[in-house]
Design an enzyme around this catalytic site. Structure first.
Site, PDB file in Angstrom:
ATOM      1  N   THR A 125       0.761  -1.436  -0.071  1.00 45.16           N
ATOM      2  CA  THR A 125      -0.083   0.040   0.036  1.00 45.16           C
ATOM      3  C   THR A 125       0.924   1.188  -0.095  1.00 45.16           C
ATOM      4  O   THR A 125       2.008   1.276   0.650  1.00 45.16           O
ATOM      5  CB  THR A 125      -0.828   0.128   1.357  1.00 45.16           C
ATOM      6  OG1 THR A 125      -1.632   1.236   1.379  1.00 45.16           O
ATOM      7  CG2 THR A 125      -0.189  -0.220   2.415  1.00 45.16           C
ATOM      8  N   ASP A 126       0.242   2.293  -0.377  1.00 47.45           N
ATOM      9  CA  ASP A 126       0.915   3.371  -0.323  1.00 47.45           C
ATOM     10  C   ASP A 126       1.275   4.082   1.217  1.00 47.45           C
ATOM     11  O   ASP A 126       2.055   4.920   1.114  1.00 47.45           O
ATOM     12  CB  ASP A 126      -0.031   4.724  -1.143  1.00 47.45           C
ATOM     13  CG  ASP A 126      -1.290   4.933  -0.583  1.00 47.45           C
ATOM     14  OD1 ASP A 126      -1.886   4.223   0.297  1.00 47.45           O
ATOM     15  OD2 ASP A 126      -1.952   6.046  -1.291  1.00 47.45           O
ATOM     16  N   GLU A 127       0.490   3.452   2.012  1.00 42.91           N
ATOM     17  CA  GLU A 127       0.678   3.879   3.405  1.00 42.91           C
ATOM     18  C   GLU A 127       1.938   3.676   3.929  1.00 42.91           C
ATOM     19  O   GLU A 127       2.290   4.266   4.977  1.00 42.91           O
ATOM     20  CB  GLU A 127      -0.343   3.301   4.262  1.00 42.91           C
ATOM     21  CG  GLU A 127      -1.849   3.774   3.743  1.00 42.91           C
ATOM     22  CD  GLU A 127      -3.007   3.765   4.721  1.00 42.91           C
ATOM     23  OE1 GLU A 127      -2.815   3.607   5.966  1.00 42.91           O
ATOM     24  OE2 GLU A 127      -4.009   3.883   4.521  1.00 42.91           O
ATOM     25  N   TYR A 153      -1.266  -0.455  11.330  1.00 41.54           N
ATOM     26  CA  TYR A 153      -1.622  -0.975   9.951  1.00 41.54           C
ATOM     27  C   TYR A 153      -0.439  -0.978   9.204  1.00 41.54           C
ATOM     28  O   TYR A 153       0.011  -1.759   8.784  1.00 41.54           O
ATOM     29  CB  TYR A 153      -2.991  -0.504   9.478  1.00 41.54           C
ATOM     30  CG  TYR A 153      -3.178  -0.759   7.878  1.00 41.54           C
ATOM     31  CD1 TYR A 153      -3.183  -2.194   7.551  1.00 41.54           C
ATOM     32  CD2 TYR A 153      -2.955   0.266   6.947  1.00 41.54           C
ATOM     33  CE1 TYR A 153      -3.478  -2.326   6.145  1.00 41.54           C
ATOM     34  CE2 TYR A 153      -2.915  -0.081   5.624  1.00 41.54           C
ATOM     35  CZ  TYR A 153      -3.243  -1.305   5.282  1.00 41.54           C
ATOM     36  OH  TYR A 153      -3.346  -1.584   3.966  1.00 41.54           O
ATOM     37  N   LYS A 157       2.410  -3.397   7.448  1.00 43.90           N
ATOM     38  CA  LYS A 157       2.402  -3.855   5.954  1.00 43.90           C
ATOM     39  C   LYS A 157       3.930  -3.434   5.412  1.00 43.90           C
ATOM     40  O   LYS A 157       4.441  -4.090   4.473  1.00 43.90           O
ATOM     41  CB  LYS A 157       1.531  -2.682   5.110  1.00 43.90           C
ATOM     42  CG  LYS A 157      -0.255  -3.221   5.345  1.00 43.90           C
ATOM     43  CD  LYS A 157      -0.471  -4.477   4.694  1.00 43.90           C
ATOM     44  CE  LYS A 157      -0.159  -4.357   3.121  1.00 43.90           C
ATOM     45  NZ  LYS A 157      -0.640  -5.701   2.666  1.00 43.90           N
TER      46      LYS A 157
HETATM   47  P1  NAD Z   1     -10.288  -6.680   3.130  1.00 49.76           P
HETATM   48  O1  NAD Z   1     -10.030  -6.326   4.761  1.00 49.76           O
HETATM   49  O2  NAD Z   1     -11.538  -6.320   2.311  1.00 49.76           O
HETATM   50  O3  NAD Z   1      -9.922  -8.019   2.673  1.00 49.76           O
HETATM   51  C1  NAD Z   1      -8.997  -8.755   3.500  1.00 49.76           C
HETATM   52  C2  NAD Z   1      -9.162 -10.350   3.352  1.00 49.76           C
HETATM   53  O4  NAD Z   1      -8.402 -11.120   3.816  1.00 49.76           O
HETATM   54  C3  NAD Z   1     -10.439 -10.731   3.972  1.00 49.76           C
HETATM   55  O5  NAD Z   1     -11.513 -11.805   2.737  1.00 49.76           O
HETATM   56  C4  NAD Z   1     -10.042 -11.563   4.981  1.00 49.76           C
HETATM   57  O6  NAD Z   1     -11.016 -12.824   5.363  1.00 49.76           O
HETATM   58  C5  NAD Z   1      -8.823 -12.173   4.543  1.00 49.76           C
HETATM   59  N1  NAD Z   1      -7.853 -12.548   5.701  1.00 49.76           N
HETATM   60  C6  NAD Z   1      -7.700 -11.714   6.804  1.00 49.76           C
HETATM   61  N2  NAD Z   1      -6.771 -12.506   7.587  1.00 49.76           N
HETATM   62  C7  NAD Z   1      -6.397 -13.620   7.053  1.00 49.76           C
HETATM   63  C8  NAD Z   1      -5.769 -14.644   7.450  1.00 49.76           C
HETATM   64  N3  NAD Z   1      -4.937 -14.622   8.552  1.00 49.76           N
HETATM   65  N4  NAD Z   1      -5.518 -15.681   6.667  1.00 49.76           N
HETATM   66  C9  NAD Z   1      -6.370 -15.715   5.310  1.00 49.76           C
HETATM   67  N5  NAD Z   1      -7.270 -14.634   5.071  1.00 49.76           N
HETATM   68  C10 NAD Z   1      -7.205 -13.551   5.779  1.00 49.76           C
HETATM   69  O7  NAD Z   1      -9.004  -5.772   2.499  1.00 49.76           O
HETATM   70  P2  NAD Z   1      -8.688  -5.174   1.068  1.00 49.76           P
HETATM   71  O8  NAD Z   1      -9.173  -3.682   1.112  1.00 49.76           O
HETATM   72  O9  NAD Z   1      -9.320  -5.905  -0.040  1.00 49.76           O
HETATM   73  O10 NAD Z   1      -7.153  -5.034   0.822  1.00 49.76           O
HETATM   74  C11 NAD Z   1      -6.355  -6.335   0.295  1.00 49.76           C
HETATM   75  C12 NAD Z   1      -4.936  -6.149   0.257  1.00 49.76           C
HETATM   76  O11 NAD Z   1      -4.917  -4.714  -0.521  1.00 49.76           O
HETATM   77  C13 NAD Z   1      -4.266  -5.755   1.800  1.00 49.76           C
HETATM   78  O12 NAD Z   1      -3.059  -6.520   1.940  1.00 49.76           O
HETATM   79  C14 NAD Z   1      -4.325  -4.390   1.698  1.00 49.76           C
HETATM   80  O13 NAD Z   1      -3.197  -3.754   2.670  1.00 49.76           O
HETATM   81  C15 NAD Z   1      -4.045  -3.941   0.273  1.00 49.76           C
HETATM   82  N6  NAD Z   1      -4.403  -2.660  -0.002  1.00 49.76           N
HETATM   83  C16 NAD Z   1      -5.572  -2.224   0.084  1.00 49.76           C
HETATM   84  C17 NAD Z   1      -6.016  -0.878  -0.454  1.00 49.76           C
HETATM   85  C18 NAD Z   1      -7.332  -0.370  -0.123  1.00 49.76           C
HETATM   86  O14 NAD Z   1      -7.830   0.775  -0.554  1.00 49.76           O
HETATM   87  N7  NAD Z   1      -8.403  -1.175   0.477  1.00 49.76           N
HETATM   88  C19 NAD Z   1      -5.118  -0.150  -1.116  1.00 49.76           C
HETATM   89  C20 NAD Z   1      -3.486  -0.453  -1.393  1.00 49.76           C
HETATM   90  C21 NAD Z   1      -3.414  -1.798  -0.634  1.00 49.76           C
HETATM   91  O1  TDX Z   2     -15.824   7.507   8.831  1.00 47.51           O
HETATM   92  C1  TDX Z   2     -14.857   7.871   8.250  1.00 47.51           C
HETATM   93  N1  TDX Z   2     -14.657   9.253   8.155  1.00 47.51           N
HETATM   94  C2  TDX Z   2     -13.528   9.699   7.556  1.00 47.51           C
HETATM   95  O2  TDX Z   2     -13.357  10.941   7.759  1.00 47.51           O
HETATM   96  C3  TDX Z   2     -13.684   6.771   7.688  1.00 47.51           C
HETATM   97  C4  TDX Z   2     -13.996   5.132   7.628  1.00 47.51           C
HETATM   98  C5  TDX Z   2     -12.613   7.325   7.174  1.00 47.51           C
HETATM   99  N2  TDX Z   2     -12.435   8.788   7.033  1.00 47.51           N
HETATM  100  C6  TDX Z   2     -11.239   9.349   6.513  1.00 47.51           C
HETATM  101  C7  TDX Z   2     -10.003   8.804   7.067  1.00 47.51           C
HETATM  102  C8  TDX Z   2      -9.043   9.077   5.715  1.00 47.51           C
HETATM  103  O3  TDX Z   2      -8.555  10.185   5.679  1.00 47.51           O
HETATM  104  O4  TDX Z   2     -11.235   8.960   5.343  1.00 47.51           O
HETATM  105  C9  TDX Z   2     -10.046   8.760   4.648  1.00 47.51           C
HETATM  106  C10 TDX Z   2     -10.318   7.336   3.962  1.00 47.51           C
HETATM  107  O5  TDX Z   2     -10.301   6.525   5.267  1.00 47.51           O
HETATM  108  P1  TDX Z   2     -10.308   4.745   4.966  1.00 47.51           P
HETATM  109  O6  TDX Z   2     -11.588   4.498   4.034  1.00 47.51           O
HETATM  110  O7  TDX Z   2     -10.345   4.076   6.518  1.00 47.51           O
HETATM  111  O8  TDX Z   2      -9.103   4.369   4.338  1.00 47.51           O
HETATM  112  P2  TDX Z   2      -7.564   4.950   4.746  1.00 47.51           P
HETATM  113  O9  TDX Z   2      -7.203   4.915   6.037  1.00 47.51           O
HETATM  114  O10 TDX Z   2      -7.088   5.988   3.518  1.00 47.51           O
HETATM  115  O11 TDX Z   2      -6.593   3.457   4.007  1.00 47.51           O
HETATM  116  C11 TDX Z   2      -7.164   2.925   3.039  1.00 47.51           C
HETATM  117  O12 TDX Z   2      -6.128   3.123   1.821  1.00 47.51           O
HETATM  118  C12 TDX Z   2      -5.094   2.480   1.731  1.00 47.51           C
HETATM  119  C13 TDX Z   2      -7.260   1.290   3.219  1.00 47.51           C
HETATM  120  O13 TDX Z   2      -8.262   0.814   4.171  1.00 47.51           O
HETATM  121  C14 TDX Z   2      -5.970   0.707   3.367  1.00 47.51           C
HETATM  122  O14 TDX Z   2      -6.190  -0.948   3.492  1.00 47.51           O
HETATM  123  C15 TDX Z   2      -5.068   0.758   2.220  1.00 47.51           C
HETATM  124  O15 TDX Z   2      -3.557   0.313   2.706  1.00 47.51           O
END
Ligand code: NAD
Ligand code: TDX
Length: 343
Positions: A125-127, A153, A157
């Site tokens: 992730t970018d984080e 988190y 990562k």
């Molecule tokens: P999510 O939370 O929606 O999904 C995570 C999945 O992993 C779930 O299906 C959960 O059941 C499974 N899981 C959790 N623990 C596990 C374990 N111990 N063994 C097997 N499975 C397990 O997450 P997401 O938003 O789809 O993110 C997926 C990946 O992408 C993550 O690695 C996250 O860091 C990365 N990522 C997410 C974003 C974003 O914006 N959501 C952006 C960049 C990177």
């Molecule tokens: O209720 C809310 N109100 C609010 O202001 C929530 C849930 C979030 N926020 C803000 C926090 C962040 O600045 O909105 C922005 C986005 O929040 P999230 O949806 O929680 O995402 P973020 O914290 O940016 O992280 C996401 O992007 C990078 C994903 O959850 C991560 O898994 C990924 O790595």
């Protein structure tokens, strides 16, 4: 080719599993997921009966289980999405983030070492780069930006990324890492900003905005992330990191107002609440490397992806209502109860 996709019942993983099953019928796709609160098999329904798809329930941090699976399946490729992914949850309960995101990753890497692998891909992730200041729109994260994390988190990562690179250098494991900006689109769990706003606005409920809503995120439509990972896994160079993003920066307030307007809901639903501790100010990716080296291009901009996403949530109410009416309600009260009182 036999590919194990971990976390394939989560938001991005389920979109990726669908993408691979449809675009690569010649490959066998095994979806390995523990089905935590974030895992939902309804998200892979469109492919559940496909001949090149299978689901296996299991924990990536369970060494015995993972080694047995590798011995039986002999996979060619691992794409590791499985993770605890919500920053707010990592602030209240960091331990599970270490277990899944760090120990889970090293368990998979050890299995790859023992049984051999053609490619191990880590979805990062970018984080991991920390944040950028709000008053320097000229700055972007590149693959050379130092890791500098803020939350439990992102620290977990980043740790995982360091292990992946260490296994490449020390043991010669054929790895790649992709680091993507914030995703949005179908099957996004409604604890995250965009699906939370859509689902709550449709129910005429308050929308919690942290702080002043001025933090900036760089939004990418989820299938554009899937096409990027597909390219990196198949054509990316071993030992390399690829940043993924489409230059779609928006403040949180902009995002919330755009959705409310599209749904014809009043801005009076917005409720400013106590800020997230350690809240990253701005994320912004420089995707030049993946664009020039692998020819990746996103299909959607924020302005084209948001209406498609809103329409999906309108057409698939049942999917998110199942979540909102269940465990998620208790979680929401735990997470926001205090914040709303303090506001
Ligand atoms: P999510 O939370 O929606 O999904 C995570 C999945 O992993 C779930 O299906 C959960 O059941 C499974 N899981 C959790 N623990 C596990 C374990 N111990 N063994 C097997 N499975 C397990 O997450 P997401 O938003 O789809 O993110 C997926 C990946 O992408 C993550 O690695 C996250 O860091 C990365 N990522 C997410 C974003 C974003 O914006 N959501 C952006 C960049 C990177
Ligand atoms: O209720 C809310 N109100 C609010 O202001 C929530 C849930 C979030 N926020 C803000 C926090 C962040 O600045 O909105 C922005 C986005 O929040 P999230 O949806 O929680 O995402 P973020 O914290 O940016 O992280 C996401 O992007 C990078 C994903 O959850 C991560 O898994 C990924 O790595």
């Amino acid at each position: 080719m036999k590919m194990i996709v971990t976390g394939g019942a989560g938001f991005i993983g389920s979109n990726f599993v669908q993408y691979e099953v449809k675009n690569h019928p010649e490959d066998e796709i095994i979806n390995l997921d523990l089905l935590t609160y974030a895992g939902n098999l309804e998200s892979v329904k469109p492919v559940e009966n496909a001949p090149n798809y299978r689901f296996v329930r299991g924990d990536i941090a369970d060494r015995e289980f993972i080694f047995r699976l590798f011995e039986e399946e002999k996979p060619d490729v691992i794409v590791n999405f499985a993770a605890e992914s919500h920053v707010d949850r990592s602030i209240t309960d960091p331990e599970i983030f270490v277990r899944t995101n760090v120990v889970g990753t090293t368990t998979l890497l050890d299995a790859c070492r023992k049984y051999g692998i053609k490619r191990y891909h880590q979805v990062s992730t970018d984080e991991v780069y920390g944040d950028l200041p709000l008053d320097r729109p000229d700055l972007f994260f590149t693959e050379e930006t130092p890791l500098h994390t803020s939350s439990p988190y992102s620290s977990a990562k980043a740790s995982a990324d360091l292990f992946v690179m260490a296994y490449h250098r020390t043991y010669g494991l054929p790895v790649t890492i992709s680091r993507c900006s914030n995703n949005y689109g179908p099957y996004h769990f409604p604890e995250k900003l965009i699906p939370l706003v859509i689902s709550r606005a449709l129910n005429d409920e308050e929308i919690p905005v942290y702080g002043k809503g001025e933090n900036v995120r760089d939004w990418l439509y989820v299938t554009d992330h899937c096409s990027a990972i597909d390219l990196v896994v198949r054509k990316g160079r071993e030992g390399e990191v690829y940043n993924i993003g489409g230059h779609n920066e928006r403040t949180n307030l902009d995002v919330v107002k755009t959705i409310l307007k599209a749904l014809n809901k009043p801005e009076s639903l917005i409720k400013y609440v106590t800020d997230r501790p350690g809240h990253d100010l701005r994320y912004a990716m420089d995707p030049t490397k993946i664009e020039t080296e692998l020819g990746w291009k996103p299909e959607y901009t924020f302005d084209t992806g948001i209406p498609v996403t809103i329409q999906w949530y309108l057409d698939n109410k049942e999917w998110w209502e199942h979540i909102v009416n269940g465990e998620y309600t208790k979680y929401f009260d735990n997470m926001y109860g205090k914040r709303l009182e303090n506001a």
